[in-house]
Scaffold this motif. Structure first.
Motif, mmCIF file in Angstrom:
data_model
loop_
_atom_site.group_PDB
_atom_site.id
_atom_site.type_symbol
_atom_site.label_atom_id
_atom_site.label_comp_id
_atom_site.label_asym_id
_atom_site.label_seq_id
_atom_site.Cartn_x
_atom_site.Cartn_y
_atom_site.Cartn_z
ATOM 1 N N PRO A 66 0.618 -1.210 -0.147
ATOM 2 C CA PRO A 66 0.047 0.007 -0.018
ATOM 3 C C PRO A 66 0.949 1.298 0.045
ATOM 4 C CG PRO A 66 -0.779 -1.627 1.477
ATOM 5 C CD PRO A 66 0.388 -2.196 1.104
ATOM 6 N N GLN A 67 2.018 1.461 0.575
ATOM 7 C CA GLN A 67 2.702 2.430 0.803
ATOM 8 C C GLN A 67 4.012 2.541 -0.053
ATOM 9 O OE1 GLN A 67 1.713 5.101 2.546
ATOM 10 N NE2 GLN A 67 -0.035 3.942 3.273
ATOM 11 N N GLU A 68 4.127 1.677 -1.084
ATOM 12 C CA GLU A 68 5.485 1.460 -1.886
ATOM 13 C C GLU A 68 5.017 2.105 -3.259
ATOM 14 O OE1 GLU A 68 7.717 -2.777 -1.221
ATOM 15 O OE2 GLU A 68 5.768 -2.911 -1.620
ATOM 16 N N PRO A 69 5.876 3.000 -3.641
ATOM 17 C CA PRO A 69 5.789 3.433 -4.909
ATOM 18 C C PRO A 69 6.163 2.897 -6.239
ATOM 19 C CG PRO A 69 7.680 4.557 -3.891
ATOM 20 C CD PRO A 69 6.971 3.615 -2.766
ATOM 21 N N ALA A 70 7.022 1.905 -5.998
ATOM 22 C CA ALA A 70 7.274 1.032 -7.167
ATOM 23 C C ALA A 70 7.983 -0.271 -6.547
ATOM 24 C CB ALA A 70 8.581 1.651 -7.926
ATOM 25 N N ARG A 71 8.023 -1.239 -7.509
ATOM 26 C CA ARG A 71 8.683 -2.408 -6.884
ATOM 27 C C ARG A 71 8.838 -3.277 -8.520
ATOM 28 N NH1 ARG A 71 6.538 -6.872 -2.774
ATOM 29 N NH2 ARG A 71 7.492 -5.405 -1.172
ATOM 30 N N GLU A 85 6.452 -2.622 -11.306
ATOM 31 C CA GLU A 85 5.323 -1.814 -11.283
ATOM 32 C C GLU A 85 5.552 -0.466 -10.523
ATOM 33 O OE1 GLU A 85 1.236 -2.220 -8.335
ATOM 34 O OE2 GLU A 85 2.781 -3.762 -8.136
ATOM 35 N N GLU A 86 4.710 0.529 -11.213
ATOM 36 C CA GLU A 86 4.794 1.890 -10.567
ATOM 37 C C GLU A 86 3.724 2.502 -10.313
ATOM 38 O OE1 GLU A 86 8.624 4.031 -12.552
ATOM 39 O OE2 GLU A 86 7.395 3.153 -14.163
ATOM 40 N N LYS A 87 3.574 2.961 -8.974
ATOM 41 C CA LYS A 87 2.370 3.626 -8.628
ATOM 42 C C LYS A 87 2.489 5.046 -9.388
ATOM 43 C CE LYS A 87 0.596 0.733 -5.896
ATOM 44 N NZ LYS A 87 0.247 1.087 -4.380
ATOM 45 N N LEU A 88 0.989 5.476 -10.190
ATOM 46 C CA LEU A 88 1.120 6.796 -10.770
ATOM 47 C C LEU A 88 0.282 7.912 -10.129
ATOM 48 C CD1 LEU A 88 -0.600 5.390 -14.110
ATOM 49 C CD2 LEU A 88 1.833 5.784 -13.588
ATOM 50 N N LEU A 89 1.313 8.586 -9.639
ATOM 51 C CA LEU A 89 0.899 9.823 -8.786
ATOM 52 C C LEU A 89 1.347 11.122 -9.886
ATOM 53 C CD1 LEU A 89 2.573 8.998 -5.447
ATOM 54 C CD2 LEU A 89 0.394 8.614 -6.183
ATOM 55 N N PRO A 90 -0.116 11.621 -10.189
ATOM 56 C CA PRO A 90 0.040 13.022 -10.917
ATOM 57 C C PRO A 90 0.729 14.055 -10.368
ATOM 58 C CG PRO A 90 -1.988 11.735 -11.168
ATOM 59 C CD PRO A 90 -1.358 11.243 -10.032
ATOM 60 N N VAL A 125 1.551 13.891 1.397
ATOM 61 C CA VAL A 125 0.468 13.873 0.414
ATOM 62 C C VAL A 125 0.684 12.476 -0.497
ATOM 63 C CG1 VAL A 125 -0.272 14.732 -1.541
ATOM 64 C CG2 VAL A 125 0.178 15.945 0.151
ATOM 65 N N MET A 126 2.063 12.090 -0.752
ATOM 66 C CA MET A 126 2.282 10.941 -1.462
ATOM 67 C C MET A 126 1.954 9.610 -0.797
ATOM 68 S SD MET A 126 5.916 12.123 -3.556
ATOM 69 C CE MET A 126 6.055 10.777 -4.233
ATOM 70 N N LEU A 127 2.213 9.525 0.737
ATOM 71 C CA LEU A 127 1.870 8.361 1.368
ATOM 72 C C LEU A 127 0.205 8.496 1.194
ATOM 73 C CD1 LEU A 127 4.666 8.754 4.231
ATOM 74 C CD2 LEU A 127 4.201 6.968 2.491
ATOM 75 N N GLU A 128 -0.426 9.517 1.459
ATOM 76 C CA GLU A 128 -1.814 9.276 1.590
ATOM 77 C C GLU A 128 -2.592 8.969 0.119
ATOM 78 O OE1 GLU A 128 -3.005 13.150 2.253
ATOM 79 O OE2 GLU A 128 -2.542 13.340 4.600
ATOM 80 N N MET A 129 -1.637 9.373 -0.944
ATOM 81 C CA MET A 129 -2.338 8.882 -2.165
ATOM 82 C C MET A 129 -1.876 7.660 -2.697
ATOM 83 S SD MET A 129 -1.800 12.445 -4.373
ATOM 84 C CE MET A 129 -2.308 11.712 -5.828
#
Length: 309
Positions: free
Chosen positions: A36-41, A70-75, A110-114
């Protein structure tokens, strides 16, 4: 299974690993989805996708592997807007200016929340190890993407003695010679209709040409003015077309009708068998193309390569 690009790494000393040992080492770093809190793996996945389970697909001494990222997309605009809203609220409530360091902390917050709600982007990168040929070949459009896979492989197996091939002379010198005819074009190579020209001076410009006769006067005028050819579209042995750059990056690979006809002749109904046949045909063709191109470009400097005793 046709690569669209080929970034080549040369083994600097003898390297051999059994498919079984490679499978075991990659399994320790098999892909797992982001938490849940990982931006990429990233991690290793079966090259055959849903048609296979093994992480190493071996055929004819070539070992195919696949890295999934896998990358989380955070605009960025959304993050910036939320950070500004939080900063403005703090300034209104506390009557003080929010400084850059605190804004950076708000950004992390903010990033951790998103992250738990963010969409994911997944990409697979393929490569094959060819110990007998002394190369690792990565299907990557950029040097960075290729190096990322090589780094992941190095981490998984503990040692990966590779580097890009070192040529005896600069490819731009050879490319330029082929176009101005000061260097003989090898019989196996046919010029395409695309090239990139660069002025070697510090503030020099770039000219990109497409759909042209590369021996035409407009190209020759640029060469006479001192520009050098840094990318060139070519066809090899009437069978493989591609764009070759000055870093020996082979891009936009297209395998010809002859190979496709050979694949169509393979008597196999299931997807795994077709995949295996295509991989074998492709590696056989690239095992001819890569050393052929290195020779055509003036030869490889192998002084730092430890040969088998």
């Amino acid at each position: 299974m046709w690569f669209r690009n080929a970034r080549v790494f040369r083994f600097t000393k003898p390297f051999d690993i059994s498919p079984e040992e490679l499978e075991e080492k990659l399994a320790a770093d098999a892909f797992k989805p982001c938490g849940p809190q990982e931006p990429a793996r990233h991690g290793w996945v079966p090259p055959l996708g849903k048609h296979g389970e093994v992480l190493v697909h071996s055929a004819g001494g070539y070992h195919l592997i696949a890295l999934r990222k896998e990358e989380k997309l955070l605009p960025a605009p959304v993050i910036k807007e939320l950070v500004e809203e939080k900063a403005e609220l703090i300034e209104q409530e506390q009557g003080r200016k929010v400084r850059k360091k605190e804004k950076d902390e708000l950004k992390e917050e903010v990033m951790l929340e998103m992250l738990p709600r963010a969409f994911s982007r997944n990409r697979r990168s393929f490569a094959y190890l060819a110990p007998a040929d002394g190369v690792l070949v990565v299907d990557a459009g950029s040097a960075k993407q290729a190096e990322d896979l090589a780094s992941a492989l190095r981490k998984s197996i503990g040692s990966l003695p590779v580097r890009p091939p070192v040529l005896e002379q600069a490819p731009a010198f050879t490319f330029t010679g082929w176009l101005n005819e000061s260097v003989d074009l090898p019989a196996a190579i046919e010029l395409g209709t695309e090239c990139e020209l660069k002025d070697p001076s510090e503030d020099g410009g770039v000219v990109r040409c497409k759909g042209l006769d590369l021996r035409a006067d407009e190209i020759q005028n640029h060469l006479e003015a001192g520009m050098q050819v840094t990318k060139l579209s070519l066809t090899w042995d009437e069978n493989v077309s591609f764009v070759l750059d000055e870093e020996f990056g082979i891009r936009r690979l297209k395998f010809g009708e002859t190979l496709q006809e050979k694949l169509d002749d393979v008597d196999a109904d299931d997807a795994a068998a077709k995949f295996d046949a295509a991989f074998s045909l492709m590696t056989l063709e690239l095992s001819r193309l890569i050393p052929g191109l290195l020779e055509a470009l003036g030869g490889e400097d192998r002084s730092a390569i430890v040969e088998e005793g």
